[in-house]
Design a protein around this motif. Sequence first.
Motif, PDB file in Angstrom:
ATOM      1  N   HIS A  82       0.867  -1.168   0.000  1.00 56.11           N
ATOM      2  CA  HIS A  82       0.000   0.000   0.000  1.00 56.11           C
ATOM      3  C   HIS A  82       0.910   1.226   0.000  1.00 56.11           C
ATOM      4  N   SER A  83       0.954   1.924  -1.116  1.00 57.21           N
ATOM      5  CA  SER A  83       1.858   3.062  -1.267  1.00 57.21           C
ATOM      6  C   SER A  83       1.403   4.238  -0.409  1.00 57.21           C
ATOM      7  N   ALA A  84       2.289   5.213  -0.279  1.00 52.49           N
ATOM      8  CA  ALA A  84       1.935   6.431   0.460  1.00 52.49           C
ATOM      9  C   ALA A  84       0.727   7.100  -0.177  1.00 52.49           C
ATOM     10  N   ALA A  85       0.664   7.051  -1.511  1.00 55.99           N
ATOM     11  CA  ALA A  85      -0.496   7.639  -2.208  1.00 55.99           C
ATOM     12  C   ALA A  85      -1.776   6.871  -1.899  1.00 55.99           C
ATOM     13  N   ASP A  86      -1.676   5.539  -1.765  1.00 57.74           N
ATOM     14  CA  ASP A  86      -2.843   4.720  -1.418  1.00 57.74           C
ATOM     15  C   ASP A  86      -3.379   5.088  -0.036  1.00 57.74           C
ATOM     16  N   LEU A  87      -2.444   5.339   0.893  1.00 60.67           N
ATOM     17  CA  LEU A  87      -2.819   5.555   2.294  1.00 60.67           C
ATOM     18  C   LEU A  87      -3.172   7.007   2.605  1.00 60.67           C
ATOM     19  N   ALA A  88      -2.697   7.925   1.780  1.00 59.98           N
ATOM     20  CA  ALA A  88      -2.845   9.354   2.066  1.00 59.98           C
ATOM     21  C   ALA A  88      -4.287   9.817   2.306  1.00 59.98           C
ATOM     22  N   PRO A  89      -5.284   9.309   1.576  1.00 62.21           N
ATOM     23  CA  PRO A  89      -6.645   9.831   1.769  1.00 62.21           C
ATOM     24  C   PRO A  89      -7.284   9.466   3.106  1.00 62.21           C
ATOM     25  N   PHE A  90      -6.674   8.575   3.869  1.00 62.23           N
ATOM     26  CA  PHE A  90      -7.347   8.020   5.048  1.00 62.23           C
ATOM     27  C   PHE A  90      -6.797   8.629   6.337  1.00 62.23           C
ATOM     28  N   ASP A  91      -7.705   9.089   7.194  1.00 60.55           N
ATOM     29  CA  ASP A  91      -7.312   9.702   8.460  1.00 60.55           C
ATOM     30  C   ASP A  91      -6.952   8.669   9.512  1.00 60.55           C
ATOM     31  N   THR A  92      -7.597   7.507   9.484  1.00 58.52           N
ATOM     32  CA  THR A  92      -7.370   6.475  10.491  1.00 58.52           C
ATOM     33  C   THR A  92      -7.121   5.131   9.818  1.00 58.52           C
ATOM     34  N   ILE A  93      -6.595   4.191  10.608  1.00 61.54           N
ATOM     35  CA  ILE A  93      -6.406   2.823  10.118  1.00 61.54           C
ATOM     36  C   ILE A  93      -7.742   2.227   9.690  1.00 61.54           C
ATOM     37  N   ASP A 127     -10.275   3.594   8.453  1.00 61.68           N
ATOM     38  CA  ASP A 127     -10.750   4.121   7.170  1.00 61.68           C
ATOM     39  C   ASP A 127     -10.136   3.388   5.981  1.00 61.68           C
ATOM     40  N   GLN A 128      -9.034   2.667   6.195  1.00 59.66           N
ATOM     41  CA  GLN A 128      -8.358   1.954   5.113  1.00 59.66           C
ATOM     42  C   GLN A 128      -9.030   0.624   4.757  1.00 59.66           C
ATOM     43  N   PHE A 129     -10.052   0.256   5.502  1.00 61.56           N
ATOM     44  CA  PHE A 129     -10.634  -1.077   5.396  1.00 61.56           C
ATOM     45  C   PHE A 129     -11.013  -1.462   3.955  1.00 61.56           C
ATOM     46  N   GLN A 130     -11.851  -0.671   3.323  1.00 64.18           N
ATOM     47  CA  GLN A 130     -12.339  -1.034   1.987  1.00 64.18           C
ATOM     48  C   GLN A 130     -11.197  -1.080   0.970  1.00 64.18           C
ATOM     49  N   MET A 131     -10.268  -0.128   1.054  1.00 68.00           N
ATOM     50  CA  MET A 131      -9.133  -0.107   0.128  1.00 68.00           C
ATOM     51  C   MET A 131      -8.299  -1.377   0.266  1.00 68.00           C
ATOM     52  N   ARG A 132      -8.008  -1.765   1.509  1.00 69.99           N
ATOM     53  CA  ARG A 132      -7.173  -2.953   1.734  1.00 69.99           C
ATOM     54  C   ARG A 132      -7.897  -4.221   1.317  1.00 69.99           C
ATOM     55  N   LYS A 133      -9.190  -4.312   1.641  1.00 70.34           N
ATOM     56  CA  LYS A 133      -9.928  -5.509   1.257  1.00 70.34           C
ATOM     57  C   LYS A 133      -9.968  -5.647  -0.266  1.00 70.34           C
ATOM     58  N   ALA A 134     -10.218  -4.544  -0.970  1.00 76.26           N
ATOM     59  CA  ALA A 134     -10.271  -4.581  -2.434  1.00 76.26           C
ATOM     60  C   ALA A 134      -8.931  -5.008  -3.018  1.00 76.26           C
ATOM     61  N   ALA A 135      -7.833  -4.544  -2.412  1.00 74.53           N
ATOM     62  CA  ALA A 135      -6.494  -4.914  -2.888  1.00 74.53           C
ATOM     63  C   ALA A 135      -6.237  -6.400  -2.690  1.00 74.53           C
ATOM     64  N   ILE A 136      -6.715  -6.955  -1.581  1.00 73.45           N
ATOM     65  CA  ILE A 136      -6.547  -8.384  -1.306  1.00 73.45           C
ATOM     66  C   ILE A 136      -7.353  -9.218  -2.302  1.00 73.45           C
ATOM     67  N   VAL A 137      -8.611  -8.839  -2.505  1.00 74.55           N
ATOM     68  CA  VAL A 137      -9.468  -9.579  -3.442  1.00 74.55           C
ATOM     69  C   VAL A 137      -8.870  -9.530  -4.850  1.00 74.55           C
TER      70      VAL A 137
END
Length: 376
Positions: free
Chosen positions: A35-46, A48-58
């Motif tokens: 998860h690059s810095a650009a991937d994580l930048a929009p999220f204020d908290t851990i 908030d990253q849930f949907q992004m990380r799940k989509a990346a795993i799938v």
Amino acid sequence: MTEPKIILTVNPGSTSTKIAVFADETRLFERKVDHSAADLAPFDTIGDQFQMRKAAIVAALKAEGFDLGTLAAVAGRGGKLPPLARGAYLVNDDMVAFLRHRPIDQHASNLGALIAHDIAEPLGIPSFIYDAVVVDEMEDIARFSGVPELTRRASCHVLNMRAMAIKVLRRDGLRLEDANVVVCHMGGGVTATVISGGRMIDVLTDEEGPFSPERAGRVPCRQLVDLCFSGDYDRKSATKLMRGVGGLVAYLGTNSALEVEARIDAGDAEAELVYRAMAYQIAKGIGELSTVVMGKVDRIVLTGAIAHSKRMADMVSARVAFIAPVEIVPGENELEALAAGTLRVLRGEETPNVFVAPPRARPAAEIRRVEEASRA
């Protein structure tokens, strides 16, 4: 012959999520989803990253051509929950709600259970966490620090430590419940535990044991108090001195054991002394925990990334081999440990625990109002 149990394991880290798929004990494949810095930048908290990380795993599973419909269970790394017992916990609505709305800390591992549950639920299969970072089975006598306001707490690399102890003993036809084992995880932080009767009855955390590549470990307390009140440090910088720029970083300017060993091979006497001091402290910690079971230790297990170093393993082993046979099981092994624990549950060898969220603490102002009303 029964069909193998297909298990997906999920281990979120700060900037990546590691996943693996197992058929019983066999690892079919493993991937690190960055998860690059650009991937994580929009999220204020851990969280908030849930949907992004799940989509990346799938997406990573789809790229492997893996069919989610073949899964028997999904296991996620246990997050910052209230103190738990060892072993498996079924991810239930209470756990999901707690991690989403009442997280104890902003830690990437909080997403493990959430992602596992979200993948498993539509498939009608169970999701689990196993040996979460908050497992606490310490005996009451071990909780005393010498200062009533400072209670010793269990915090260590539980998942890998117990799994490697089980692995070593099973190879020798023994059960963890019938043995005394001291396990030391040597990584960016160094922690150690003594397991007796299957329980981790005492622990050396990464702030009260040996120094490590990035952490100071146990330091002289009066000097630490003086340092904190010297005016040179605020809370954040003093904490970083203990966790982040302590240990090898403080002495040698690097957190890489490989770099330190290269410097030793090139004749750097200071690097050699510091590295030997780290091994010396690790051995002292193992010896300290051995006294908890009166020296009746069946095995000593060295694990973690630095256990790959023959130099470090040999230095530690030379000092503690008189206590018990030393077994070297290098690596972090969290994905393997998650799969092995889940497989024991699916085979009926273990019964999963049920998480019940503790009641919410009432705000102090509300408590005062109730007390004043009752007095009136």
